[in-house]
Design a protein around this motif. Structure first.
Motif, PDB file in Angstrom:
ATOM      1  N   LYS A 143      32.210  30.159  50.371  1.00 35.56           N
ATOM      2  CA  LYS A 143      33.278  30.337  51.347  1.00 35.56           C
ATOM      3  C   LYS A 143      32.691  30.707  52.707  1.00 35.56           C
ATOM      4  O   LYS A 143      31.765  31.522  52.797  1.00 35.56           O
ATOM      5  N   GLY A 144      33.227  30.118  53.758  1.00 36.65           N
ATOM      6  CA  GLY A 144      32.758  30.396  55.111  1.00 36.65           C
ATOM      7  C   GLY A 144      31.636  29.498  55.585  1.00 36.65           C
ATOM      8  O   GLY A 144      31.205  29.593  56.739  1.00 36.65           O
ATOM      9  N   GLU A 188      40.227  24.330  59.085  1.00 35.25           N
ATOM     10  CA  GLU A 188      39.585  25.209  60.061  1.00 35.25           C
ATOM     11  C   GLU A 188      38.296  24.585  60.568  1.00 35.25           C
ATOM     12  O   GLU A 188      37.474  24.090  59.783  1.00 35.25           O
ATOM     13  N   GLU A 230      43.553  26.766  65.484  1.00 33.59           N
ATOM     14  CA  GLU A 230      42.737  26.907  64.287  1.00 33.59           C
ATOM     15  C   GLU A 230      43.613  27.296  63.096  1.00 33.59           C
ATOM     16  O   GLU A 230      44.829  27.166  63.140  1.00 33.59           O
ATOM     17  N   ALA A 231      42.991  27.827  62.059  1.00 33.08           N
ATOM     18  CA  ALA A 231      43.700  28.090  60.814  1.00 33.08           C
ATOM     19  C   ALA A 231      44.172  29.530  60.692  1.00 33.08           C
ATOM     20  O   ALA A 231      44.573  29.959  59.622  1.00 33.08           O
ATOM     21  N   LYS A 240      36.608  25.947  63.967  1.00 29.74           N
ATOM     22  CA  LYS A 240      35.840  26.909  64.761  1.00 29.74           C
ATOM     23  C   LYS A 240      34.802  26.187  65.605  1.00 29.74           C
ATOM     24  O   LYS A 240      33.594  26.348  65.443  1.00 29.74           O
ATOM     25  N   ARG A 264      29.857  26.306  57.075  1.00 26.78           N
ATOM     26  CA  ARG A 264      30.215  25.188  57.945  1.00 26.78           C
ATOM     27  C   ARG A 264      29.654  23.902  57.349  1.00 26.78           C
ATOM     28  O   ARG A 264      28.447  23.810  57.094  1.00 26.78           O
ATOM     29  N   ARG A 285      34.055  21.179  59.294  1.00 26.54           N
ATOM     30  CA  ARG A 285      35.078  22.082  58.786  1.00 26.54           C
ATOM     31  C   ARG A 285      34.401  23.362  58.290  1.00 26.54           C
ATOM     32  O   ARG A 285      33.223  23.355  57.916  1.00 26.54           O
ATOM     33  N   LYS A 290      48.199  28.775  63.001  1.00 30.75           N
ATOM     34  CA  LYS A 290      48.575  27.787  61.994  1.00 30.75           C
ATOM     35  C   LYS A 290      50.034  27.366  62.141  1.00 30.75           C
ATOM     36  O   LYS A 290      50.364  26.176  62.043  1.00 30.75           O
ATOM     37  N   SER A 312      40.397  21.904  53.837  1.00 27.93           N
ATOM     38  CA  SER A 312      40.306  22.878  54.929  1.00 27.93           C
ATOM     39  C   SER A 312      40.695  22.222  56.237  1.00 27.93           C
ATOM     40  O   SER A 312      40.389  21.052  56.490  1.00 27.93           O
ATOM     41  N   ASP A 319      37.181  27.352  53.354  1.00 25.74           N
ATOM     42  CA  ASP A 319      37.921  28.610  53.231  1.00 25.74           C
ATOM     43  C   ASP A 319      37.892  29.197  51.826  1.00 25.74           C
ATOM     44  O   ASP A 319      38.457  30.264  51.583  1.00 25.74           O
ATOM     45  N   LYS A 320      37.272  28.516  50.878  1.00 30.96           N
ATOM     46  CA  LYS A 320      37.051  29.076  49.547  1.00 30.96           C
ATOM     47  C   LYS A 320      35.888  28.331  48.890  1.00 30.96           C
ATOM     48  O   LYS A 320      35.549  27.203  49.284  1.00 30.96           O
TER      49      LYS A 320
END
Length: 610
Positions: A482-483, A164, A188-189, A166, A485, A467, A194, A162, A470-471
């Motif tokens: 997913k999601g 990303e 960011e992603a 945030k 932190r 990070r 990107k 990942s 993302d999955k």
């Protein structure tokens, strides 16, 4: 017309009388009607006045009811949020993630713990003490379910899967003001971000290839050698010793190296070992961002709002304008020089400027076929500022920690001095040869580089990373949804026994060993036989992939080669010609800015090496 005449006229119009003889009676009737109407009007006025006075309590009651209703709804929401946080299982049981053992703050969760210094008890209680056998801990960052990992292999998986992050909106707002909204660190992603991020990243990578960094070594060595010579001169003037604050002198040399390497500009700090006006402006922009991003100042409006007419904001704007103006002028002048060189079609040896970072960026930018010169100048300024912010403070912090480490380990310092001296003896006595082949000289400084690596392990300037997954990801049988932190406490990862043997000790030998000729060479943990593990004095080889001082994955530090080269060359030049000590009884207490750095007052005592 008299009053009676008016009454008689009104009486006729109202049909009360048609005969004048009935005038007296009509007047009497009208007079009674006026009295009645007047009485009725007074009564109506009194009634309206009563109603208006009674309306105020009614409005107050409505406002009170609305306020109570809002408080009730807020209380229900907070109860749900707080009740959710008070449950030890932050994640569903099906994920296999451990429960949280540290009580959270009702509003901030465990954020206040994470904002503490990396070696403090509150930080360790959340990240280290409650971690399970796989090194995973769960907690709340505000209202975001989060985890931290301690195993190096887990950190690599997260960083490589990942990009990303945030990050904090408050921090990003300050970075946007200092670096510009198109800065690489702010991307960011997302779909749009990107592509821009990849474009800027690829643009910057062209200036930090191995060949490009090797060419920069000569400029780095020239500044480092001049730095050591200036300190030797000060020692001669002060009865053989020179005392200086680490935070100051290493900022000076780092600024001069950045100027030479980035755009062949001499800030002139090392000449007299003091800051210059331009260097002062660059340093002030960095320190201003550090001050505004301190946790203690996040709620202070005088630090957070740039439009307030405060002295701090006025100074920031003045220094920022100086820095942006200088970089833009340098970019424009370099473009004109390149165009003039093309027009004149001069063939022959390349100038020293052909090896600097700005020239590489301009060539890469020209290859991208972007014809907007004004925009390109602004983009190059933002890239240079990003590189400066990313490398200036961290490089000076690394050198400060390195010199403190060898000052408190004199046997290590002696070995570094011997290696640097031996590497120099293989060249002719004229130092000009080193200036022309500094990358080869630096390649022979295996032990000095090991000291730098060990310092990075124990004192990483960037002590935490994060990070957004993302999955769904599997870590030792745990499902990270997913999601989520994921926090990477770099200091704790570097000092965990699962990643490094004898992790609390300063041991450069974990990175190098002696070969058959007695020279120090890098160790390879994959091929080195482990036949001496039962020997207490045996130091297992370190795995470089367990070191995250420069991050990992697609968002790793693009200038990590230059950072290691710069630090090694400066350090080797100093210990070759000088000894360094700290005052007796001095205890180092780290302080936290955006990075973890030495104390503001950490005096180093230099003497000429005999």
């Amino acid at each position: 017309m008299t009053g009676h005449a008016q009454l008689r006229a009104c009486a006729r119009s109202d049909g009360l009388c048609n005969d004048p003889r009935d005038a007296v009676a009509s007047i009497n009737v009208l007079q009674e009607r006026q009295i009645y109407i007047g009485t009725k009007s007074n009564s109506t006025a009194r009634a309206m006045d009563f109603v208006s006075h009674q309306r105020i309590p009614s409005i107050h009651s409505t406002l009170a009811f609305s306020l109570l209703l809002s408080m009730a709804v807020t209380a229900l929401v907070l109860r749900k949020i707080i009740g959710r946080r008070l449950r030890p299982n932050i994640f569903p049981a099906s994920t296999g993630l451990p429960p949280c053992k540290v009580p959270p703050h009702p509003l901030f969760g465990h954020m206040l713990y994470l904002l503490s210094p990396a070696d403090s008890k509150p930080f360790r209680s959340v990240v280290t003490d409650q971690a399970n056998s796989s090194g995973i801990a769960t907690f709340w960052f505000f209202n975001v379910p989060s985890i931290s990992v301690l195993k190096a292999e887990h950190a690599r998986i997260v960083l490589r899967k990942s990009i990303e992050r945030k990050g904090s909106r408050i921090l990003y707002r300050h970075f946007k003001t200092s670096l510009g909204q198109d800065s690489l660190v702010l991307r960011e992603a997302g779909a749009a971000d990107k592509e821009i991020w990849r474009h800027h990243r690829n643009l910057m990578k062209t200036g930090f290839t191995k060949n490009a960094v090797d060419k920069m070594a000569n400029k780095v060595w020239k500044v480092a050698d001049g730095f050591a010579s200036s300190i030797l001169c000060e020692c001669a003037k002060n009865q053989g010793s020179f005392c200086a604050e680490a935070a100051d002198i290493f900022k000076w040399v780092t600024l001069d190296i950045f100027g030479r390497v980035a755009f062949d500009y001499n800030f002139g700090c090392i000449d007299d070992l003091k800051t210059t006006p331009l260097a002062h402006s660059l340093n002030c922009t960095v320190e201003d961002s550090n001050a505004r991003c301190k946790p203690a100042n996040l709620l202070n409006p005088f630090y957070q709002f740039y439009w307030l007419p405060t002295q701090r904001n006025k100074e920031f704007k003045r220094h920022s304008d100086i820095v942006h103006g200088l970089l833009r002028e340098i970019c424009q002048q370099r473009v004109r020089d390149i165009e003039d060189q093309k027009k004149s079609s001069v063939q022959g040896a390349q100038t020293s400027r052909s090896d600097d970072l700005l020239t590489a960026l301009l060539k890469s930018h020209a290859d991208s076929q972007d014809t907007n010169q004004d925009d390109s100048h602004g983009g190059l300024v933002k890239i240079l500022l990003t590189l400066f912010f990313a490398g200036f403070d961290t490089s000076s912090i690394l050198l400060s920690f390195t010199m403190w480490s060898v000052a408190t380990h004199p046997e290590v310092q002696q070995e570094c001095a011997r290696e640097a001296h031996d590497a120099s003896k293989n060249h002719p006595e004229d130092k000009a040869s080193l200036r022309d082949d500094a990358s080869r000289w630096e390649s022979r400084l295996a032990y000095c580089r090991a000291v730098i690596m060990e310092t990075l392990r124990l004192h990483p300037p960037a002590h935490i990373n994060s990070r957004i997954i993302d999955k769904d990801t599997q870590l030792d049988g745990h499902t990270i949804p997913k999601g989520t932190r994921v926090y990477l406490p770099i200091t704790q990862i570097h000092t965990d026994e699962r990643n490094f043997a004898r992790p609390k000790e300063f041991l450069p030998e974990r990175w190098v060993r002696r070969d058959d000729s007695g020279r120090w060479v890098a160790r390879d943990c994959r091929t080195e036989p482990k036949v001496m593990e039962n020997d207490p004095s045996y130091i297992p080889p370190a795995n470089p992939q367990c070191l995250f001082s420069f991050s990992d994955g697609a968002r790793n530090c693009v200038g990590h080669r230059l950072a290691l080269q710069e630090s090694t060359i400066v350090f080797a030049n100093l210990v070759r010609d000088l000894t360094v000590n700290v005052p007796k009884g001095f205890v180092m207490q780290k302080r936290k800015k955006l990075a973890i750095c030495p104390p503001a007052e950490m005096p180093l005592i230099f003497r000429k090496r005999e």
